[in-house]
Design a protein around this motif. Structure first.
Motif, PDB file in Angstrom:
ATOM      1  N   SER A 132       0.805  -1.228   0.000  1.00  0.00           N
ATOM      2  CA  SER A 132       0.000   0.000   0.000  1.00  0.00           C
ATOM      3  C   SER A 132       0.834   1.272   0.000  1.00  0.00           C
ATOM      4  O   SER A 132       0.280   2.366  -0.164  1.00  0.00           O
ATOM      5  CB  SER A 132      -0.904   0.023   1.246  1.00  0.00           C
TER       6      SER A 132
ATOM      7  N   HIS B  87      -1.811   9.537  -1.386  1.00  0.00           N
ATOM      8  CA  HIS B  87      -2.963  10.074  -0.651  1.00  0.00           C
ATOM      9  C   HIS B  87      -2.553  11.237   0.248  1.00  0.00           C
ATOM     10  O   HIS B  87      -3.313  12.208   0.400  1.00  0.00           O
ATOM     11  CB  HIS B  87      -3.586   8.953   0.190  1.00  0.00           C
TER      12      HIS B  87
ATOM     13  N   HIS C   2      -8.201  -0.563  -2.167  1.00  0.00           N
ATOM     14  CA  HIS C   2      -7.994   0.710  -1.464  1.00  0.00           C
ATOM     15  C   HIS C   2      -6.769   0.555  -0.571  1.00  0.00           C
ATOM     16  O   HIS C   2      -6.547  -0.513  -0.002  1.00  0.00           O
ATOM     17  CB  HIS C   2      -9.225   1.080  -0.624  1.00  0.00           C
ATOM     18  N   TRP C   3      -6.007   1.616  -0.407  1.00  0.00           N
ATOM     19  CA  TRP C   3      -4.778   1.494   0.374  1.00  0.00           C
ATOM     20  C   TRP C   3      -5.056   1.224   1.851  1.00  0.00           C
ATOM     21  O   TRP C   3      -4.207   0.664   2.556  1.00  0.00           O
ATOM     22  CB  TRP C   3      -3.915   2.752   0.234  1.00  0.00           C
TER      23      TRP C   3
END
Length: 409
Positions: A42, A49, A174-175
């Protein structure tokens, strides 16, 4: 040493060790690699992000390595608590905090909150790893311990494969998703309660050959700690930097990073089960250090030269062979020096050395990589590993005093 009626004595045969006890210890040991491997794929997405933060390149690596600092700081304390107040109480508390801290990252909206959850996770890993290692020393005889350590090395490596692949697939969604995997730790609490009794330790257990007046040969043990620190410092290049190297050569899907890192763990499992026992029997203790460092140096050198995903896979697999041979050897050798009254502290010192290396790895590697490039970082690691192999060979030739032979011959 005398254990309660639910636990094995030192004299029982290998086959008499209860399978549920062995399996529970193996699962608990796997939590250590799960703490970092799960979220490694991730990192690039996490960095993107939080791109508005200054120094996010370093901070994103700290998400992975910050628990290592907490382990390094708290493992010696956990070792003292384990020796003073008991292994199982500490273990139950640590596993509970591990799960809650791990999954709490799902709810964090800020980078500070995410880092705080990783601090708590690291403290929990310190308690878990120290108490589990001490319990292995309490439950198993020296011969049983060597066999168990090879199994533990394989189990941890296989766990790394599972967690990396699962983490990579979840990171594709999704991370944040890989953080949910930490909830698995809660499933181990009933097993700890049922299968891991608190050992009763006393002073009548025979001292290991390299122990005098209840104390190991501390200079030799310091060499072992140094080897563990440098090994983990270099190893942590793979989870913290390899995803970015893959992105640089065009393989930028998180699941591919998970597969590449998992290849190292898969071969590490094979090496722990097969290569380590053979190397220890035929090469001796110092020979395992020479072999392990040399093979890892080859793997790191090939990573530096790789220009495709397939080449990365081959290189990490070779590195894993060396890692899987060396890691169980470090812990088995350390436990051989420990009497029951200091076993927790010996375990804590080993854990601290391993995770100090992991924590400082980004602080050493990131400035180097920013100046010279990712490939140069792996090349420098290869050179360092070759130097460590040469030092182990030199120490063997110097014929150390008998007490130090526990670590070097």
């Amino acid at each position: 040493m005398i254990l309660n009626s639910a636990a094995p004595t030192r004299e029982v045969a290998e086959s008499a060790i209860p399978v549920p006890m062995r399996f529970t210890l193996l699962c608990l040991a796997a939590l250590t690699i799960m703490s970092g491997a799960t979220i490694a794929p991730s990192l690039p997405a996490l960095e993107a992000h939080f791109a508005q933060h200054e120094d996010i390149a370093l901070l994103s690596r700290l998400i992975l390595s910050l628990p290592a600092l907490m382990i390094a700081l708290f493992a010696p304390i956990a070792g003292f608590i384990s020796d003073r107040y008991g292994r199982r109480k500490l273990l139950l508390l640590a596993v509970t905090v591990y799960a809650l801290a791990g999954i709490s990252a799902l709810l964090q909206e800020s980078l500070v909150g995410l880092l705080a959850s990783r601090i708590l996770l690291g403290i929990a890993v310190a308690g878990t790893m120290t108490s589990v290692t001490a319990l292995v020393g309490d439950y198993f005889s020296p011969i049983q311990r060597q066999t168990y350590m090879s199994q533990q090395g394989a189990f941890i490596s296989l766990g790394g494969v599972v967690f990396l692949l699962t983490g990579g697939l979840l990171a594709d969604l999704h991370w944040r998703a890989p953080f949910a995997i930490y909830a698995v730790a809660l499933l181990l609490i009933p097993a700890v309660l049922r299968f891991l009794p608190e050992p009763k330790r006393n002073s009548i257990e025979p001292l290991p050959n390299n122990v005098t007046n209840g104390n190991p040969d501390w200079p030799a043990f310091a060499l072992l700690l140094g080897a563990a620190l440098l090994n983990s410092l270099i190893f942590f290049l793979i989870p913290t930097q390899l995803p970015f190297l893959l992105k640089e050569i065009g393989a930028d899907t998180p699941s591919l990073a998970g597969i590449a890192i998992a290849a190292s763990n898969l071969m590490g499992a094979l090496a722990s089960l097969v290569f380590y026992p053979l190397a220890r029997n035929y090469l001796g203790k110092s020979g395992v250090f020479v072999l392990g460092f040399t093979v890892m140096a080859c793997g790191m050198g090939l990573i530096a030269e790789a220009d495709s995903f397939n080449a990365i896979i081959m290189a990490t697999a070779i590195y894993g062979c060396g890692m899987g041979t060396l890691i169980p050897h470090i812990f088995a050798t350390g436990l051989e020096s420990a009497t029951p009254n200091i076993r927790g502290r010996i375990s804590g010192a080993l854990a601290a050395s391993v995770f100090i290396g992991q924590f400082i790895s980004p602080f050493i590697s990131q400035p180097w990589i920013e100046r010279f490039g990712l490939a140069s970082g792996f090349s420098a690691a290869s050179t360092t590993l070759l130097l460590l192999a040469s030092l182990a060979l030199l120490l063997h030739w110097l014929k150390p005093k008998p007490s130090a032979k526990m670590f070097l011959q």
